[in-house]
Design a protein around this motif. Structure first.
Motif, short mmCIF file in Angstrom:
data_model
loop_
_atom_site.label_atom_id
_atom_site.label_comp_id
_atom_site.label_asym_id
_atom_site.label_seq_id
_atom_site.Cartn_x
_atom_site.Cartn_y
_atom_site.Cartn_z
N LEU A 251 14.89 25.75 5.56
CA LEU A 251 14.84 25.30 4.17
C LEU A 251 13.52 24.58 3.88
CD1 LEU A 251 16.16 24.79 1.43
CD2 LEU A 251 17.32 22.82 2.44
N LEU A 255 10.79 25.66 1.12
CA LEU A 255 10.37 24.76 0.05
C LEU A 255 8.84 24.65 -0.01
CD1 LEU A 255 13.03 21.92 0.42
CD2 LEU A 255 12.76 23.42 -1.55
N ASP A 258 7.33 27.59 -1.69
CA ASP A 258 7.87 27.91 -3.00
C ASP A 258 6.80 27.67 -4.08
OD1 ASP A 258 9.28 28.14 -5.36
OD2 ASP A 258 11.06 27.13 -4.57
N LYS A 260 7.02 27.70 -7.21
CA LYS A 260 7.47 26.97 -8.40
C LYS A 260 7.33 25.45 -8.22
CE LYS A 260 11.40 29.05 -8.45
NZ LYS A 260 12.84 29.27 -8.64
N LEU A 261 7.13 25.00 -6.97
CA LEU A 261 7.09 23.55 -6.71
C LEU A 261 5.69 23.09 -6.39
CD1 LEU A 261 10.23 23.31 -4.39
CD2 LEU A 261 10.08 22.50 -6.74
N THR A 272 14.50 13.86 0.75
CA THR A 272 15.94 13.98 0.50
C THR A 272 16.59 14.96 1.48
OG1 THR A 272 15.51 13.58 -1.83
CG2 THR A 272 17.68 14.44 -1.27
N SER A 276 19.40 13.90 4.09
CA SER A 276 20.73 14.50 3.92
C SER A 276 21.18 15.22 5.17
CB SER A 276 20.73 15.52 2.77
OG SER A 276 20.60 14.89 1.53
N ASP B 250 26.49 18.94 0.01
CA ASP B 250 26.08 17.54 0.12
C ASP B 250 24.62 17.37 -0.31
OD1 ASP B 250 26.79 14.85 0.94
OD2 ASP B 250 25.47 15.12 2.65
N LEU B 251 23.78 18.29 0.16
CA LEU B 251 22.37 18.23 -0.17
C LEU B 251 22.14 18.42 -1.68
CD1 LEU B 251 19.41 18.16 0.64
CD2 LEU B 251 19.55 20.59 1.20
N ASN B 254 23.02 15.24 -3.43
CA ASN B 254 22.01 14.21 -3.22
C ASN B 254 20.75 14.48 -4.04
OD1 ASN B 254 23.73 12.94 -1.49
ND2 ASN B 254 22.75 13.67 0.39
N LEU B 255 20.40 15.76 -4.18
CA LEU B 255 19.21 16.10 -4.97
C LEU B 255 19.44 15.75 -6.43
CD1 LEU B 255 18.26 19.54 -3.36
CD2 LEU B 255 16.87 17.46 -3.32
N ASP B 258 18.97 12.13 -7.05
CA ASP B 258 17.72 11.56 -6.56
C ASP B 258 16.85 11.13 -7.75
OD1 ASP B 258 15.32 10.98 -5.38
OD2 ASP B 258 15.41 12.65 -3.98
N LYS B 260 13.89 10.14 -7.84
CA LYS B 260 12.48 10.55 -7.78
C LYS B 260 12.24 11.93 -8.39
CE LYS B 260 12.26 9.73 -3.41
NZ LYS B 260 11.85 9.84 -2.01
N LEU B 261 13.32 12.69 -8.60
CA LEU B 261 13.16 14.07 -9.08
C LEU B 261 13.60 14.19 -10.54
CD1 LEU B 261 14.68 15.93 -5.99
CD2 LEU B 261 12.27 15.84 -6.62
N ALA B 265 12.51 19.74 -11.69
CA ALA B 265 12.31 19.83 -10.25
C ALA B 265 13.64 20.11 -9.55
CB ALA B 265 11.69 18.55 -9.71
N ALA B 268 14.54 23.77 -9.92
CA ALA B 268 13.71 24.64 -9.10
C ALA B 268 14.14 24.55 -7.63
CB ALA B 268 12.24 24.24 -9.25
N VAL B 269 14.39 23.33 -7.20
CA VAL B 269 14.78 23.13 -5.80
C VAL B 269 16.16 23.73 -5.53
CG1 VAL B 269 15.39 21.40 -4.10
CG2 VAL B 269 13.38 21.08 -5.51
N ASP B 271 17.56 26.31 -6.72
CA ASP B 271 17.46 27.75 -6.47
C ASP B 271 17.05 28.03 -5.03
OD1 ASP B 271 18.16 28.25 -9.04
OD2 ASP B 271 16.13 28.66 -9.75
N THR B 272 16.02 27.31 -4.58
CA THR B 272 15.53 27.53 -3.22
C THR B 272 16.59 27.16 -2.19
OG1 THR B 272 13.31 27.02 -3.96
CG2 THR B 272 13.66 27.04 -1.60
N VAL B 273 17.27 26.03 -2.43
CA VAL B 273 18.30 25.59 -1.49
C VAL B 273 19.41 26.64 -1.41
CG1 VAL B 273 20.13 23.89 -1.09
CG2 VAL B 273 17.84 23.14 -1.75
#
Lengths: 327, 327
Positions: A251, A255, A258, A260-261, A272, A276, B250-251, B254-255, B258, B260-261, B265, B268-269, B271-273
């Motif tokens: 993962l 990331l 990626d 897009k980020l 995070t 996690s 769980d992740l 937490n995202l 978060d 900070k995001l 963001a 976008a994240v 999707d990747t996760v």
């Protein structure tokens, strides 16, 4: 004061991790003192400035036992090793518990030989302290996580009773929920071993037996103690640990690549993701221990870092202070 | 033309998933035709506009077999069920393979009764197609992933040979690397079963046996075929699946929390996760199958969605077309 015997030589990184980790634990816990076994010069160099020297004793142990040695032979021959000397200190009462990141085979053999089994226990088991995603039950004890590949159903009842005592004290739970690791929740499911174990556990009045539990739900915090033969427990342990580790690395790679980020988002997310998942990538949280030996013996990962070794030391202290061992 | 018998009633969502999924596979694969077993009205309603009616035949099957029924009794009594009629169509040669998201116990019992075992096979095994993070070996076959809780070492040799044939064709690998699921890589590690199986596998000249393999390394793509008794295989399967699923949820939680995001963001994240981890959260990729039955029988998740059911149908087609079954 709780006195802990620490094997400073074990593990991939030696004293710079083990001595430092012990001193970290000492700094946070005023009631701890240490016997540090290993090469005095190396230990001296690894002691950080913040350490309280008055609570440290260095004891020379020159010989080395590694994973390549035959555990039983090494324990018999190498009387000047940190494992033999540390375990002997516990056996003689000059320390309350032993902590090592060294050869688990040698530590098992040495624990049996020098400290000995608790009454009524036939074989010692390996206990791993495993994580869940639950806020109210963040950890559970897996017994046996790999010591005996041919456990018997009656061993599991013994492990259940002793494990419940320790879970109550170590995890702070009342009336620990004891489950049997299996491939289905119904009593009729499983192999001959789990069917026989289920029957025995169900009729034991001293246990809060909640029945069979499947590995896919354990991480959600269903149980405080999970019983298994050592083969199956080890398969589960390595599956959970391996999946978490490989998925986290995959993962993080995805990331980073990626499009897009942007860089800042990737950094924020990386933190995070690590916090996690990284709890689940270690075989245990700071260390597993041997169940059934008369004093606490903690075996931690060879690859443990300073923080993880500190946690192992703190687990040793809590076990030494628990009614299971301190009376 | 490959003719596939599809149980439209099985699974949590019935025809709207199974019929639609089959039609998706039909759309992408011009050589496929289907016998759809179930309630004709429900099937009619579920056929999407893009389907090629000329390659679809609807066959009425009014009775239902669910997970609550005794598998063997249900298979014997419910002659007008989609499982019995679909398997019978395969046994009689009017279809080349059977696909169902229904009761796996009933499908096993029905496959044995109506289609029968391959010569030299003593017991059928469950095969799960599992994912790895490797680009060059993205999948492997786990045999037995849960059919027999008391497998014998000689069964594993049979599964290894047959599984190698099928892995070659299904995964497109030459000389498939066959491993034995165990708690250590050395031949001396494990329980009585794995020690005996290791010896037998090592001396079998028809296998590319690479030795014991531990569950924590499997996800990196070390093997094409992994052999196990059905109890241990199922423990590993559920451990991997459960860990991936629970960690992903769980992740993602937490995202979302978060600070900070920002919202973009997080999206976008997310999707990747999901695309990184969701492959590992299903018990298999589109479906497992039964090894040792004379024709391909594919059992997919009850919770399979349209895409997953489509994949199951495509696996059925590839197995039906393989030399193991088509000759």
């Amino acid at each position: 004061m709780i006195r802990l015997a620490v094997d400073t030589k074990g593990g991939d990184f030696g004293p710079e991790t083990t001595v430092y980790g012990a001193c970290l634990a000492m700094h946070d816990n005023p009631e701890l003192s240490f016997l540090l076994f290993g090469l005095p010069d190396e230990i001296e160099q690894a002691i950080p400035d913040f350490a309280d020297r008055g609570r440290l004793e260095i004891i020379s142990a020159e010989e080395e036992i590694t994973d390549d040695h035959n555990p039983l032979k090494a324990i018999r021959k190498k009387q000047d090793s940190s494992i033999v000397k540390g375990l002997t200190a516990v056996a003689e009462g000059s320390a309350d518990a032993f902590v090592s990141a060294g050869s688990s085979g040698a530590i098992y053999a040495g624990s049996l030989l020098h400290i000995g089994l608790m009454p009524d226990i036939k074989r010692p088991a390996a206990v791993s302290i495993l994580p869940t995603v639950s806020k109210t039950a963040p950890n559970y004890l897996l017994i046996d996580s790999g010591a005996n590949t041919a456990s018997k159903p009656e061993h599991l009842v013994q492990y259940g009773k002793l494990g419940s005592d320790i879970a109550g004290q170590l995890l702070g739970v009342e009336n620990p929920r004891v489950g049997l690791l299996n491939i289905g929740s119904e009593a009729s499911k499983g192999n001959d071993f789990t069917k026989a174990a289920h029957q025995l556990l169900e009729t034991s009045e001293e246990l809060n037996f909640t029945g069979n539990v499947e590995p896919n739900v354990l991480l959600s915090g269903t149980n405080d103690v999970v019983l298994s033969d050592g083969f199956t427990g080890n398969i589960m342990l390595k599956s959970v640990e391996g999946t978490a580790e490989i998925l986290m690395n995959d993962l993080l790679n995805n990331l980073k690549n990626d499009e897009k980020l942007d860089e800042n988002a990737v950094k924020a997310v990386e933190d995070t993701v690590r916090s996690s998942i990284s709890r689940y990538t270690n075989e245990d949280i700071g260390g597993g221990f041997i169940l059934g030996i008369k004093a606490p013996v903690i075996i931690t990962h060879g690859a443990a870092d300073r923080t993880m070794f500190k946690h192992s030391v703190e687990i040793a202290a809590r076990l030494a202070d628990s009614s299971t061992f301190s009376t």
